[in-house]
Design an enzyme around this catalytic site. Structure first.
Site, PDB file in Angstrom:
ATOM      1  N   CYS A 162      -2.736   5.344  -2.113  1.00  0.00           N
ATOM      2  CA  CYS A 162      -2.894   3.932  -1.747  1.00  0.00           C
ATOM      3  C   CYS A 162      -3.550   3.089  -2.830  1.00  0.00           C
ATOM      4  CB  CYS A 162      -3.708   3.816  -0.461  1.00  0.00           C
ATOM      5  SG  CYS A 162      -3.157   4.933   0.825  1.00  0.00           S
ATOM      6  N   HIS A 294      -9.459  -3.330   1.335  1.00  0.00           N
ATOM      7  CA  HIS A 294      -8.468  -2.291   1.588  1.00  0.00           C
ATOM      8  C   HIS A 294      -8.074  -2.341   3.056  1.00  0.00           C
ATOM      9  CE1 HIS A 294      -6.110   1.138   0.544  1.00  0.00           C
ATOM     10  NE2 HIS A 294      -6.682   1.898   1.448  1.00  0.00           N
ATOM     11  N   GLU A 305     -15.769   0.841   4.230  1.00  0.00           N
ATOM     12  CA  GLU A 305     -15.611  -0.265   3.287  1.00  0.00           C
ATOM     13  C   GLU A 305     -16.672  -1.331   3.512  1.00  0.00           C
ATOM     14  OE1 GLU A 305     -12.141  -2.951   1.207  1.00  0.00           O
ATOM     15  OE2 GLU A 305     -11.706  -2.045   3.161  1.00  0.00           O
ATOM     16  N   LYS A 326      -3.215  -6.547   5.122  1.00  0.00           N
ATOM     17  CA  LYS A 326      -2.410  -5.478   5.720  1.00  0.00           C
ATOM     18  C   LYS A 326      -2.106  -5.784   7.181  1.00  0.00           C
ATOM     19  CE  LYS A 326      -3.856  -1.508   2.854  1.00  0.00           C
ATOM     20  NZ  LYS A 326      -4.774  -2.178   1.918  1.00  0.00           N
ATOM     21  N   HIS A 331       0.588  -1.624   5.611  1.00  0.00           N
ATOM     22  CA  HIS A 331       0.048  -0.852   4.489  1.00  0.00           C
ATOM     23  C   HIS A 331       1.215  -0.353   3.653  1.00  0.00           C
ATOM     24  CE1 HIS A 331      -2.203   1.660   1.964  1.00  0.00           C
ATOM     25  NE2 HIS A 331      -3.028   2.207   2.829  1.00  0.00           N
ATOM     26  N   PHE A 390      -6.447   8.031  -0.285  1.00  0.00           N
ATOM     27  CA  PHE A 390      -6.596   9.441   0.050  1.00  0.00           C
ATOM     28  C   PHE A 390      -6.817  10.223  -1.245  1.00  0.00           C
ATOM     29  CE2 PHE A 390      -4.025   9.794   4.295  1.00  0.00           C
ATOM     30  CZ  PHE A 390      -5.091   9.225   4.970  1.00  0.00           C
TER      31      PHE A 390
END
Length: 402
Positions: A162, A294, A305, A326, A331, A390
């Site tokens: 990502c 994010h 976050e 998003k 996403h 990830f």
């Protein structure tokens, strides 16, 4: 070191097929997430996504090109055409040799893989098209952009889940800043909304069945999207000399590794990336007005976050605006940071902060100004764009108004 500016932008995503239309959707707080229209969708537990509807590759590419271009490559070339066209650049001679392409993707040609695995395993075919490998490889989009526009400088693809786009754009920034290139075409693309792509993500049990609600207490997971965004980054002196319109200046970049868990994010790793981008940009935290988060809509990401932002900004965190687009376009995995950079440019140029839509319930663990549901007018001079992937790979960009 050289200054680096953005002189072109282009996109295709679930909201729109151009940057101007995407800005309009951001202003309206429009959500592009809806029912998926893909083969065997009835076999999926997750049946929504930020899908690009109404797109016809035959309107943009000839038959031979379509045989070579996976959907993620098609999206890239669509966005690149807009970005390079806006920049006014053409590449030949020394400029061609000093210009390159760095793009981000995670799944690459996943649609091509899905189609051909189905043909071999389900339909029992013993032969596939000879272009399957060049069509599915992750560097296909970067290679086709370089060939189409005669870009002969450093060109490659970054795959960091990502954070792929932010890593790619950060490297493009560093190449120009260091003098290794004059112009870089950069950004990212993704098209994982096929049966195999969605089914794999279902296994993680982090997907929402109804909506993406970042930072809202009743959030229930992320929603996949697809699309691309491409930017022209250019040496400031070169852009100025040719009278180019400058959209924004890239002033800092940092990347860190959590080195802890393959899927669970680290507050410390994210905070170090945020602080590192500000240090690289030589700015004080109080100068930052907006962060494109994010913000995936999962409990683990959102809470981590917000905590990382509080750690990096201290008391100034309460004065920041932080939103997740998003919630509107989904996403887009390896392409998501590029699409989100559009919201950062809109904030700097137009003074419009894109909202976090679908927000319903305050979460005390995400007690920041998340610009809920409606866009906001606000003048900001410096913005950050967060990407946390990830594998614990973090990448944060800093931009300022010119």
């Amino acid at each position: 070191m050289r200054r680096v500016v953005i002189t072109g932008q282009g996109t295709i995503n679930a909201l729109a097929t151009s940057s101007g239309e995407t800005f309009e959707a951001f202003r309206e707080g429009r959500c592009g997430i809806g029912p998926l229209d893909i083969r065997d969708v009835d076999r999926l537990a997750i049946q929504i996504g930020g899908q690009v509807h109404g797109y016809d590759p035959q309107q943009e590419f000839n038959r031979q090109e379509i045989s070579l271009y996976d959907r993620f490559t098609q999206f890239t070339l669509h966005a690149a055409r807009e970005a390079i066209g806006q920049s006014g650049l053409s590449f030949s001679g020394d400029l061609a040799a000093q210009s390159g392409v760095i793009l981000g993707t995670s799944g690459g040609g996943l649609n091509t893989q899905d189609e051909n695995y189905r043909a071999v395993y389900e339909e029992g075919k013993n032969r596939v098209h000879p272009f399957v490998v060049p069509k599915l490889m992750n560097n296909a989009a970067a290679s086709h952009v370089s060939m189409q526009y005669n870009l002969k400088g450093p060109s490659f693809t970054v795959a960091t889940a990502c954070a792929s786009s932010n890593h790619a754009m950060g490297q493009a920034f560093n190449f120009i800043r260091s003098g290794m290139a004059t112009v870089m075409i950069t950004g990212g693309s993704e098209s994982m909304l096929c049966f195999g792509g969605v089914k794999a993500w279902e296994g993680l049990r982090v997907m929402s069945k109804d909506a993406c609600r970042p930072f809202s207490a009743n959030r229930n997971g992320m929603v996949q999207g697809e699309g691309a965004a491409i930017f022209v980054m250019e040496d400031y002196a070169h852009a100025k000399a040719r009278g180019a319109e400058i959209l924004a200046e890239v002033i800092g970049f940092a990347m860190t590794s959590d080195a802890s868990d393959i899927v669970m994010p680290s507050r410390q790793g994210a905070a170090r990336a945020i602080s590192g981008a500000m240090k690289d940009a030589k700015i004080h935290p109080s100068e930052v007005g907006y962060i494109n988060a994010h913000g995936t809509g999962t409990a683990a990401n959102d809470k981590t976050e917000c905590a990382a932002v509080s750690d990096a900004f201290g008391s100034h965190a309460d004065n920041l605006m932080i939103s997740s687009t998003k919630s509107m376009h989904g996403h887009v995995i390896g392409g998501t940071g590029a699409i989100e950079l559009l919201a950062c440019i809109m904030a700097l140029r137009d003074g419009i902060i894109a909202p976090t839509v679908n927000y319903e319930e305050p979460d005390p663990e995400c007690a920041l100004d998340v610009v809920p549901n409606e866009a906001r007018e606000a003048k900001v001079d410096v913005v950050l764009s967060n990407a946390f992937a990830f594998g614990g790979l973090n990448a944060v960009l800093a931009l300022k108004r010119v």
